[in-house]
Design a protein around this motif. Structure first.
Motif, PDB file in Angstrom:
ATOM      1  N   LYS A  55       0.854  -1.174   0.078  1.00 11.90           N
ATOM      2  CA  LYS A  55      -0.018  -0.077  -0.077  1.00 11.90           C
ATOM      3  C   LYS A  55       0.870   1.285  -0.061  1.00 11.90           C
ATOM      4  O   LYS A  55       1.536   1.577   0.904  1.00 11.90           O
ATOM      5  N   GLY A  56       0.813   1.931  -1.158  1.00 12.61           N
ATOM      6  CA  GLY A  56       1.841   3.008  -1.157  1.00 12.61           C
ATOM      7  C   GLY A  56       3.118   2.791  -0.767  1.00 12.61           C
ATOM      8  O   GLY A  56       3.949   3.433  -0.245  1.00 12.61           O
ATOM      9  N   ALA A  57       3.653   1.614  -1.241  1.00 17.47           N
ATOM     10  CA  ALA A  57       4.856   1.034  -0.687  1.00 17.47           C
ATOM     11  C   ALA A  57       6.247   1.582  -1.243  1.00 17.47           C
ATOM     12  O   ALA A  57       7.302   1.519  -0.427  1.00 17.47           O
ATOM     13  N   ASP A  58       6.002   2.486  -2.263  1.00 18.72           N
ATOM     14  CA  ASP A  58       7.194   3.322  -3.110  1.00 18.72           C
ATOM     15  C   ASP A  58       7.116   4.676  -2.572  1.00 18.72           C
ATOM     16  O   ASP A  58       8.109   5.508  -3.156  1.00 18.72           O
ATOM     17  N   THR A  59       6.206   5.076  -1.855  1.00 21.17           N
ATOM     18  CA  THR A  59       6.173   6.516  -1.414  1.00 21.17           C
ATOM     19  C   THR A  59       7.313   6.820  -0.426  1.00 21.17           C
ATOM     20  O   THR A  59       7.333   6.375   0.621  1.00 21.17           O
ATOM     21  N   ARG A  60       8.016   8.020  -0.603  1.00 14.99           N
ATOM     22  CA  ARG A  60       8.918   8.516   0.255  1.00 14.99           C
ATOM     23  C   ARG A  60       8.365   8.913   1.452  1.00 14.99           C
ATOM     24  O   ARG A  60       7.536   9.943   1.312  1.00 14.99           O
ATOM     25  N   ARG A  61       8.448   8.581   2.738  1.00 14.33           N
ATOM     26  CA  ARG A  61       8.253   9.048   3.769  1.00 14.33           C
ATOM     27  C   ARG A  61       9.356   9.168   5.015  1.00 14.33           C
ATOM     28  O   ARG A  61      10.205   8.434   5.108  1.00 14.33           O
ATOM     29  N   GLN A  62       9.417  10.214   5.818  1.00 18.91           N
ATOM     30  CA  GLN A  62      10.005   9.878   7.156  1.00 18.91           C
ATOM     31  C   GLN A  62       9.737   9.105   7.970  1.00 18.91           C
ATOM     32  O   GLN A  62       8.630   8.516   8.151  1.00 18.91           O
ATOM     33  N   MET A  63      10.784   8.422   8.833  1.00 17.71           N
ATOM     34  CA  MET A  63      10.696   7.088   9.528  1.00 17.71           C
ATOM     35  C   MET A  63      10.801   7.116  10.885  1.00 17.71           C
ATOM     36  O   MET A  63      10.908   6.194  11.623  1.00 17.71           O
ATOM     37  N   ALA A  64      11.086   8.358  11.338  1.00 13.79           N
ATOM     38  CA  ALA A  64      11.377   8.494  12.847  1.00 13.79           C
ATOM     39  C   ALA A  64      12.253   7.510  13.241  1.00 13.79           C
ATOM     40  O   ALA A  64      13.368   7.251  12.665  1.00 13.79           O
ATOM     41  N   SER A  65      11.994   6.846  14.642  1.00 13.85           N
ATOM     42  CA  SER A  65      13.233   5.922  15.012  1.00 13.85           C
ATOM     43  C   SER A  65      13.178   4.569  14.459  1.00 13.85           C
ATOM     44  O   SER A  65      14.145   4.022  14.974  1.00 13.85           O
ATOM     45  N   THR A  66      12.356   4.368  13.536  1.00 12.78           N
ATOM     46  CA  THR A  66      12.594   3.113  12.882  1.00 12.78           C
ATOM     47  C   THR A  66      13.808   3.375  11.951  1.00 12.78           C
ATOM     48  O   THR A  66      14.577   2.106  11.728  1.00 12.78           O
ATOM     49  N   THR A  67      14.646   4.357  11.946  1.00 10.90           N
ATOM     50  CA  THR A  67      15.869   4.588  11.387  1.00 10.90           C
ATOM     51  C   THR A  67      16.989   3.629  12.117  1.00 10.90           C
ATOM     52  O   THR A  67      17.863   3.401  11.782  1.00 10.90           O
ATOM     53  N   LYS A  68      16.699   3.706  13.607  1.00 10.92           N
ATOM     54  CA  LYS A  68      17.678   2.918  14.503  1.00 10.92           C
ATOM     55  C   LYS A  68      17.804   1.427  13.969  1.00 10.92           C
ATOM     56  O   LYS A  68      18.827   0.856  14.334  1.00 10.92           O
ATOM     57  N   ILE A  69      17.048   0.760  13.132  1.00 13.65           N
ATOM     58  CA  ILE A  69      17.356  -0.527  12.522  1.00 13.65           C
ATOM     59  C   ILE A  69      18.560  -0.380  11.779  1.00 13.65           C
ATOM     60  O   ILE A  69      19.465  -1.177  11.817  1.00 13.65           O
ATOM     61  N   VAL A  70      18.701   0.840  11.026  1.00 13.99           N
ATOM     62  CA  VAL A  70      19.918   0.773   9.934  1.00 13.99           C
ATOM     63  C   VAL A  70      21.169   1.232  10.841  1.00 13.99           C
ATOM     64  O   VAL A  70      22.243   0.692  10.676  1.00 13.99           O
ATOM     65  N   THR A  71      20.982   1.858  12.218  1.00 16.31           N
ATOM     66  CA  THR A  71      22.085   2.428  12.980  1.00 16.31           C
ATOM     67  C   THR A  71      22.853   0.984  13.667  1.00 16.31           C
ATOM     68  O   THR A  71      23.801   0.637  13.531  1.00 16.31           O
ATOM     69  N   ALA A  72      21.639  -0.020  13.924  1.00 18.85           N
ATOM     70  CA  ALA A  72      22.165  -1.323  14.546  1.00 18.85           C
ATOM     71  C   ALA A  72      22.973  -2.077  13.466  1.00 18.85           C
ATOM     72  O   ALA A  72      23.857  -2.801  13.708  1.00 18.85           O
ATOM     73  N   ALA A  73      22.367  -2.428  12.093  1.00 23.16           N
ATOM     74  CA  ALA A  73      22.699  -3.122  11.059  1.00 23.16           C
ATOM     75  C   ALA A  73      24.138  -2.298  10.611  1.00 23.16           C
ATOM     76  O   ALA A  73      25.122  -3.517  10.364  1.00 23.16           O
ATOM     77  N   THR A  74      24.005  -1.065  10.614  1.00 23.37           N
ATOM     78  CA  THR A  74      25.456  -0.648  10.391  1.00 23.37           C
ATOM     79  C   THR A  74      26.737  -0.807  11.621  1.00 23.37           C
ATOM     80  O   THR A  74      27.827  -1.292  10.921  1.00 23.37           O
ATOM     81  N   VAL A  75      26.271  -0.901  12.566  1.00 21.30           N
ATOM     82  CA  VAL A  75      27.338  -1.385  13.766  1.00 21.30           C
ATOM     83  C   VAL A  75      27.432  -2.741  13.657  1.00 21.30           C
ATOM     84  O   VAL A  75      28.817  -3.259  13.578  1.00 21.30           O
ATOM     85  N   LEU A  76      26.634  -3.566  13.398  1.00 20.37           N
ATOM     86  CA  LEU A  76      26.705  -5.078  13.477  1.00 20.37           C
ATOM     87  C   LEU A  76      27.222  -5.661  12.183  1.00 20.37           C
ATOM     88  O   LEU A  76      27.884  -6.769  12.060  1.00 20.37           O
ATOM     89  N   THR A  77      27.434  -4.768  11.026  1.00 18.41           N
ATOM     90  CA  THR A  77      28.365  -5.325   9.832  1.00 18.41           C
ATOM     91  C   THR A  77      29.566  -4.371   9.756  1.00 18.41           C
ATOM     92  O   THR A  77      30.192  -4.480   8.842  1.00 18.41           O
ATOM     93  N   SER A  78      30.027  -3.848  10.837  1.00 19.72           N
ATOM     94  CA  SER A  78      31.343  -3.058  10.894  1.00 19.72           C
ATOM     95  C   SER A  78      32.472  -4.153  10.763  1.00 19.72           C
ATOM     96  O   SER A  78      32.169  -5.303  11.471  1.00 19.72           O
ATOM     97  N   PRO A  79      33.686  -3.728  10.258  1.00 21.74           N
ATOM     98  CA  PRO A  79      34.635  -4.602  10.130  1.00 21.74           C
ATOM     99  C   PRO A  79      35.299  -4.847  11.619  1.00 21.74           C
ATOM    100  O   PRO A  79      35.325  -4.079  12.314  1.00 21.74           O
ATOM    101  N   ASN A  80      35.787  -6.131  12.023  1.00 23.92           N
ATOM    102  CA  ASN A  80      36.379  -6.441  13.282  1.00 23.92           C
ATOM    103  C   ASN A  80      35.341  -5.987  14.250  1.00 23.92           C
ATOM    104  O   ASN A  80      36.005  -5.676  15.401  1.00 23.92           O
TER     105      ASN A  80
END
Length: 307
Positions: A55-80
């Protein structure tokens, strides 16, 4: 639900034909496509990546704190990556939360926590202070500003590597600096699917509560207790994550996941007035169940962070 015996079957054309009693009893009624309050929503099959609902799946929207999913993923894929790496909480982090009015893990200046502990502080109470600490620790540069900017750059590179066309980050926690922190429901589901490949991520986001023992600035122990703001956990049978988010521009948001009988669905509801019910309806649609009709949401303890 199994279909009852019937003498006729209605085709999509509106015609009626005689139906075999055996076929009628063995066929399963197709679930109705749910109506949700979210302005944008999307759900996919985790194993195959196949879309189940849009439903409106490709519409750009702000995402608030769901951003933190990417914060966590970026940390977890950091080298070493070292999950036991110790990080000291700076006044800069706590001052930022106060200034921005952000959600907080109530971290104390001078306390020392591990990366693993900070991931729970990030994802359960949606701590913007924890997000700042992780971005500062995992970015590169000679000062905090440079390091957090570097970390946000890594978040954007991750989105690009996944082929996300409707996603951009300008913050490490969802508090947008210039309105350039957006995604689409489709993109967010794909990013979450990527994050879910990490066992540590899955362990973090499925917990309704996490207790961390940190070292305080005076050398003594301090105990933190964080409750997950995702009320779907403990309310919807099989729920295993993921993250809430609420903002003036974003509205109430929820990224969710559930597993039943070896099948996992990941979904996104952006800017919805009834996000937890939306999630339950979509999951029911996938699982062909009716849990949403009787679901009672888990209540958070008094004083727990809301998001």
């Amino acid at each position: 639900m199994r279909a009852r015996r019937a003498a006729t079957v209605v085709l999509s054309s509106g015609l009626l034909i005689a139906a075999s009693p055996f076929a009628a009893t063995s066929a399963q009624a197709a679930p109705a496509v749910p109506t949700v309050s979210a302005k944008s929503a999307f759900m996919l099959d985790f194993a195959s990546g196949k879309p189940v609902y849009k439903k409106g799946a490709d519409t750009r929207r702000q995402m608030a704190s769901t951003t933190k999913i990417v914060t966590a993923a970026t940390v977890l894929t950091s080298p070493n990556l070292n999950l036991n790496r110790k990080i000291t909480i700076k006044k800069t982090y706590t001052d930022y939360v106060v200034k921005k009015g952000g959600s907080s893990a109530q971290l104390k200046v001078g306390d020392v926590l591990t990366v693993r502990q900070l991931l729970s502080a990030l994802m359960l109470p949606s701590g913007c202070d924890a997000a700042y600490a992780l971005a500062d620790a995992f970015g590169t540069g000679s000062n905090t500003t440079a390091r957090t900017k570097s970390f946000i750059g890594s978040m954007n590179r991750k989105a690009a590597a996944l082929g996300l066309k409707n996603t951009k980050y300008d913050s490490f926690d969802g508090i947008s600096q210039a309105g350039q922190n957006y995604t689409s429901a489709n993109d967010m589901a794909l990013m979450t699917r990527h994050a879910f490949t990490s066992p540590v991520f899955r362990e973090v986001v499925k917990a309704t509560k996490y207790v961390a023992v940190a070292t305080a600035s005076n050398g003594k122990k301090r105990t933190y207790t964080w409750y997950n703001t995702n009320k779907l956990l403990g309310s919807y049978s099989g729920a295993v994550g993921v993250k809430t988010g609420t903002g003036t521009a974003a509205g109430p948001c929820l990224v969710f996941a559930a597993t039943r009988n070896g099948k996992t669905y990941i979904g996104v509801a952006l800017n919805g007035t009834d996000r937890f019910t939306d999630a339950a309806k979509l999951l029911d649609y996938g699982f062909k169940s009716t849990t949403a009709k009787t679901m009672q949401l888990r209540t958070l303890p008094a004083g727990a962070q809301q998001d």
